[in-house]
Design a protein around this motif. Sequence first.
Motif, PDB file in Angstrom:
ATOM      1  N   LEU A  52     102.224  54.827 -29.099  1.00  0.00           N
ATOM      2  CA  LEU A  52     100.867  55.369 -29.249  1.00  0.00           C
ATOM      3  C   LEU A  52     100.327  54.947 -30.609  1.00  0.00           C
ATOM      4  O   LEU A  52     100.888  55.306 -31.650  1.00  0.00           O
ATOM      5  CB  LEU A  52     100.888  56.893 -29.122  1.00  0.00           C
ATOM      6  N   HIS A  53      99.244  54.151 -30.597  1.00  0.00           N
ATOM      7  CA  HIS A  53      98.622  53.666 -31.836  1.00  0.00           C
ATOM      8  C   HIS A  53      97.315  54.430 -32.082  1.00  0.00           C
ATOM      9  O   HIS A  53      96.446  54.492 -31.193  1.00  0.00           O
ATOM     10  CB  HIS A  53      98.318  52.173 -31.741  1.00  0.00           C
ATOM     11  N   ARG A  54      97.206  55.021 -33.285  1.00  0.00           N
ATOM     12  CA  ARG A  54      95.980  55.709 -33.691  1.00  0.00           C
ATOM     13  C   ARG A  54      95.558  55.183 -35.071  1.00  0.00           C
ATOM     14  O   ARG A  54      96.412  54.759 -35.868  1.00  0.00           O
ATOM     15  CB  ARG A  54      96.202  57.225 -33.777  1.00  0.00           C
ATOM     16  N   VAL A  80     102.710  54.805 -36.011  1.00  0.00           N
ATOM     17  CA  VAL A  80     102.865  54.656 -34.561  1.00  0.00           C
ATOM     18  C   VAL A  80     103.840  55.714 -34.043  1.00  0.00           C
ATOM     19  O   VAL A  80     104.940  55.895 -34.581  1.00  0.00           O
ATOM     20  CB  VAL A  80     103.377  53.243 -34.222  1.00  0.00           C
ATOM     21  N   ARG A  81     103.441  56.441 -33.002  1.00  0.00           N
ATOM     22  CA  ARG A  81     104.312  57.404 -32.331  1.00  0.00           C
ATOM     23  C   ARG A  81     105.032  56.674 -31.198  1.00  0.00           C
ATOM     24  O   ARG A  81     104.405  55.989 -30.381  1.00  0.00           O
ATOM     25  CB  ARG A  81     103.510  58.576 -31.782  1.00  0.00           C
ATOM     26  N   LYS A  82     106.378  56.875 -31.124  1.00  0.00           N
ATOM     27  CA  LYS A  82     107.184  56.204 -30.108  1.00  0.00           C
ATOM     28  C   LYS A  82     108.032  57.225 -29.358  1.00  0.00           C
ATOM     29  O   LYS A  82     108.566  58.165 -29.961  1.00  0.00           O
ATOM     30  CB  LYS A  82     108.111  55.159 -30.741  1.00  0.00           C
ATOM     31  N   ILE A  83     108.156  57.023 -28.068  1.00  0.00           N
ATOM     32  CA  ILE A  83     109.060  57.815 -27.244  1.00  0.00           C
ATOM     33  C   ILE A  83     109.822  56.862 -26.331  1.00  0.00           C
ATOM     34  O   ILE A  83     109.337  55.779 -25.977  1.00  0.00           O
ATOM     35  CB  ILE A  83     108.314  58.878 -26.409  1.00  0.00           C
ATOM     36  N   LEU A 139      93.804  53.977 -30.538  1.00  0.00           N
ATOM     37  CA  LEU A 139      93.622  52.532 -30.470  1.00  0.00           C
ATOM     38  C   LEU A 139      94.196  51.959 -29.179  1.00  0.00           C
ATOM     39  O   LEU A 139      93.531  51.209 -28.461  1.00  0.00           O
ATOM     40  CB  LEU A 139      94.287  51.865 -31.684  1.00  0.00           C
ATOM     41  N   SER A 140      95.445  52.318 -28.859  1.00  0.00           N
ATOM     42  CA  SER A 140      96.077  51.788 -27.658  1.00  0.00           C
ATOM     43  C   SER A 140      97.309  52.609 -27.309  1.00  0.00           C
ATOM     44  O   SER A 140      97.887  53.295 -28.170  1.00  0.00           O
ATOM     45  CB  SER A 140      96.486  50.319 -27.847  1.00  0.00           C
ATOM     46  N   ILE A 141      97.710  52.515 -26.055  1.00  0.00           N
ATOM     47  CA  ILE A 141      98.970  53.074 -25.561  1.00  0.00           C
ATOM     48  C   ILE A 141      99.644  51.981 -24.743  1.00  0.00           C
ATOM     49  O   ILE A 141      99.072  51.472 -23.772  1.00  0.00           O
ATOM     50  CB  ILE A 141      98.758  54.339 -24.707  1.00  0.00           C
ATOM     51  N   LYS A 142     100.861  51.622 -25.163  1.00  0.00           N
ATOM     52  CA  LYS A 142     101.598  50.559 -24.494  1.00  0.00           C
ATOM     53  C   LYS A 142     102.912  51.107 -23.969  1.00  0.00           C
ATOM     54  O   LYS A 142     103.563  51.921 -24.634  1.00  0.00           O
ATOM     55  CB  LYS A 142     101.885  49.393 -25.455  1.00  0.00           C
ATOM     56  N   VAL A 143     103.305  50.647 -22.802  1.00  0.00           N
ATOM     57  CA  VAL A 143     104.589  51.013 -22.222  1.00  0.00           C
ATOM     58  C   VAL A 143     105.379  49.730 -21.973  1.00  0.00           C
ATOM     59  O   VAL A 143     104.830  48.716 -21.524  1.00  0.00           O
ATOM     60  CB  VAL A 143     104.423  51.824 -20.917  1.00  0.00           C
ATOM     61  N   GLN A 175     103.119  46.862 -20.248  1.00  0.00           N
ATOM     62  CA  GLN A 175     101.893  47.289 -19.576  1.00  0.00           C
ATOM     63  C   GLN A 175     101.048  48.078 -20.566  1.00  0.00           C
ATOM     64  O   GLN A 175     101.560  48.890 -21.343  1.00  0.00           O
ATOM     65  CB  GLN A 175     102.236  48.161 -18.348  1.00  0.00           C
ATOM     66  N   HIS A 176      99.731  47.829 -20.545  1.00  0.00           N
ATOM     67  CA  HIS A 176      98.802  48.536 -21.430  1.00  0.00           C
ATOM     68  C   HIS A 176      98.167  49.687 -20.653  1.00  0.00           C
ATOM     69  O   HIS A 176      97.472  49.481 -19.656  1.00  0.00           O
ATOM     70  CB  HIS A 176      97.705  47.593 -21.942  1.00  0.00           C
TER      71      HIS A 176
END
Length: 404
Positions: A129-131, A136-139, A42-46, A80-81
């Motif tokens: 990381l959204h799927r 949600v996966r977070k680092i 779906l999206s990756i955001k930093v 930032q996307h």
Amino acid sequence: MSLSSIKSFRVDLDGPVDAAFTRGELVSGRVLLEVRRETRVLSIKVQGRGVATAHWLENRGMNSVYNDYTSRISYFRRRQHLIRDNGELTVLTAGRHEFPFSFQLPEETLVTSFEGKHGSIRYWVKVKLHRPWFTVRKIKKEFTVIEPIDINTPALLAPQAGTKDKMARAWYRNFGQVNVTAKIDRKGYTPGEVIPVFAEFENSTSRSIVPKAYITQTQTFIARGTMKQKRSVVATLCGDIVGARTRETWHGRAIKIPPVGPSILQCRIIKVEYMLKVCVDVPGTSKLCLELPLVIGTIPLHPFGSRTSSVSSQYSVNLEWLRMAIPEQPEPPPEYSAVVSQEEAEQRNGTSVPQPSAADDLSGILERPLQAFVQEFRFRPPPVYCEIDPNPQPLNIRPRCMTC
């Protein structure tokens, strides 16, 4: 049971591992995502964050109810996307994918990174990381920020001096007066430098006294109108015994600054301050201490310049302190409770907390860059300290002329 489609997910910053940033600089890196098969995203955001936090719990009374003291200050937030959520899924093929990012730190004053028992100042990059149909996966990746403190400013180049005396008494009997006068060449120093201490100890008592000098660190945490402090001794210097009715002079006795973190003076909820304490142990009575403020900076004294030239010429007259041997493995410094006088401890314990409103070559010391100290104080464990209630008392210092 099928394996997760994500094989690895991490964030790397550009530059050396121990790199330190300052205000206005660019923080850049890349997000590395490796998948075993086709994966819908779906999206990756930093996001880049910088936050100061003070926190502790206190138990009031005999019950088990704890008061929570917490305060936070946000210094910057950047988002930032890398893959924007526009209502459609992005399909990533099996294999390795890299997503570069970058953001600029604010031009406003930041605060140096810090870790303490009751608070911290941290800067980090977090990636989400959204799927679809997955959590949600977070680092998270932390980085160090150093707010420069240039000791080549007039305020930090000004000499610090003071004098203090005390009447030695025991069981209503006067043994005489002890007088301490001390001076250091400037207020600002950097880790690794040697401070030449010029002092005079006048012992008019009938007993011998022992002069000592300490560099102390005070960490102050503020939350909900209350403060908590941690004090520690980071360096010590012990002088010779001064006999009864005699006088002793220090012509630049050397005390070396260990690899400690710089002073933190611009944060409203966390402060790190340093002090040079010149003390006298008088047998049978309380300790006499004279305090001279210090600022530990990050930009060393310039080796060339008008002010430096005058300092160098002064040292060239008397170089005895340069030849003093500093042991390679000195004894550990005492706890702060051993430095505080009995009167100071009684005054601090009996009052309420206020509301917050040289052996080394000088050329080598002056030429060491900031990066040389970042790794030293960043991972060094804090010294042993003791906890006391803070209530700084004003010093009764009267100026006195002194010949160095």
